[in-house]
Write an enzyme that holds these catalytic residues in place. Structure first.
Site, mmCIF file in Angstrom:
data_model
loop_
_atom_site.group_PDB
_atom_site.id
_atom_site.type_symbol
_atom_site.label_atom_id
_atom_site.label_comp_id
_atom_site.label_asym_id
_atom_site.label_seq_id
_atom_site.Cartn_x
_atom_site.Cartn_y
_atom_site.Cartn_z
ATOM 1 N N THR A 12 -25.928 36.445 14.943
ATOM 2 C CA THR A 12 -26.027 35.034 15.310
ATOM 3 C C THR A 12 -24.811 34.241 14.857
ATOM 4 O OG1 THR A 12 -28.421 35.117 15.271
ATOM 5 C CG2 THR A 12 -27.457 32.964 14.930
ATOM 6 N N SER A 59 -27.882 42.514 15.458
ATOM 7 C CA SER A 59 -27.996 43.550 14.426
ATOM 8 C C SER A 59 -29.218 44.452 14.622
ATOM 9 C CB SER A 59 -27.982 42.944 13.024
ATOM 10 O OG SER A 59 -29.176 42.258 12.742
#
Ligand code: ASP
Length: 324
Positions: A12, A59
């Site tokens: 992010t 991730s």
């Protein structure tokens, strides 16, 4: 001027949304490492930063090959440049703690290795990434962080790789170190690490990571747990299991029966817990079933430990005696 290496993996912190008010609907890993640096020109006053884009993914989509590449980059950079002050890794927050723990077990160098992420995409109003990145660089350049192991910097707090975990889906203060608390904090007055341990052990510093990794699954304990999963996983070739036991890492009677009945090769198995804090101690059944308590490691970190132990060819006795 000090030299620093920035390794970018996505998340992010490198996320882009269509609108500055979008906090949930965005693409992680959309902004490059160079763009991350450009967004924080103040970094130029701190260090000469070289960048490497190891990956640019959410991730949740990291693969073992990314971990292997990351470890190779860090080892090569430290070996090649004795003047390199430290390394910062930008990372998605969802699995950041797993990568931090992996590196803590593998990288033996006193120079700071700092992971950082963000809870809001780079395009958001009040994005937290730029300040988090600035503070991660501050920590990585600081003498205070030398020899303190792999560190995670989020929201002005500095956490240790062993305990840190993401505890919330929203909000910039989403990281905690249960039972321990942060090792310190960073602000415009400097880096403060009063709680950092004086020594650390790196059990797998010489381990060469293979292309093909073993398979280790996490089995979650609950009422009427899915015990049929256990023989199915073992028959499918999983060499390691982590049980997220209830309470202090307890398996159900059914899970114990299934393990007792398994007559194939015994996997390497750890009992962790689903409470989120507190230790799992040894119990009488462990030896009979081939289990080991995971101590205070959460299930996802226990899995990282099992992966490396299997790669290193460590058996159950060796794992029990590992100084971690
Ligand atoms: N989806 C993101 C990730 O890559 C979440 C984050 O970075 O905060 O883990």
């Amino acid at each position: 001027m000090k030299r620093l290496l920035l390794l970018a993996t996505g998340g992010t912190i490198a996320g882009r949304a269509a609108d500055a008010t979008c906090l949930n609907d965005y693409t992680a890993g959309a902004i490059t490492a160079d763009q991350l640096l450009e967004a924080v020109p103040q970094l130029q006053d701190l260090a000469a930063i070289s960048v490497e884009q190891v990956a640019n993914v959410d991730s949740a989509d990291l693969q073992f090959q990314h971990w292997r590449a990351l470890v190779r980059c860090i080892r090569d950079a430290f070996a090649a440049d004795s003047d390199l002050a430290g390394v910062v890794i930008t990372h998605g927050t969802n699995t950041l703690e797993e990568t931090a723990w992996l590196l803590q077990l593998l990288i033996d160098d006193p120079r700071p290795l700092v992971l950082v992420g963000a809870m809001r995409p780079a395009t958001a109003l009040s994005a937290d990434g730029p300040l988090n990145l600035y503070q991660a660089v501050q920590v990585a350049l600081s003498p205070e962080a030398r020899g303190k192991g792999v560190l995670v910097v989020m929201d002005g707090e500095i956490h240790g790789a062993r305990s840190v975990t993401k505890i919330a889906t929203q909000g910039v203060g989403a990281f905690r170190s249960p039972g321990e608390g942060p090792l310190g904090w960073v602000d415009d007055l400097g880096v403060h690490l009063p709680m950092a341990p004086a020594t650390r052990v790196v059990p797998f510093s010489a381990l060469v990571l293979p292309v093909q990794w073993p398979q280790v699954a996490i089995v979650y304990g609950c009422v009427e747990s899915s015990e049929a999963l256990i023989p199915a996983l073992l028959s499918a070739g999983f060499e390691g299991l982590v049980f997220t036991g209830t309470g202090a890492g307890q398996l159900s009677a059914g899970e114990c029966r299934v393990l007792e009945a398994w007559d194939g090769p015994r996997p390497l198995m750890l009992r962790a817990n689903r409470c989120g804090s507190g230790p799992v101690h040894p119990c009488d059944h462990d030896a009979q079933l081939g289990l080991l308590p995971a101590g205070s490691l959460n299930p996802q970190k226990a899995r990282v430990l099992l992966l490396l132990a299997l790669i290193a060819g460590v058996d159950r006795a060796g794992l029990a005696n590992l100084p971690i």
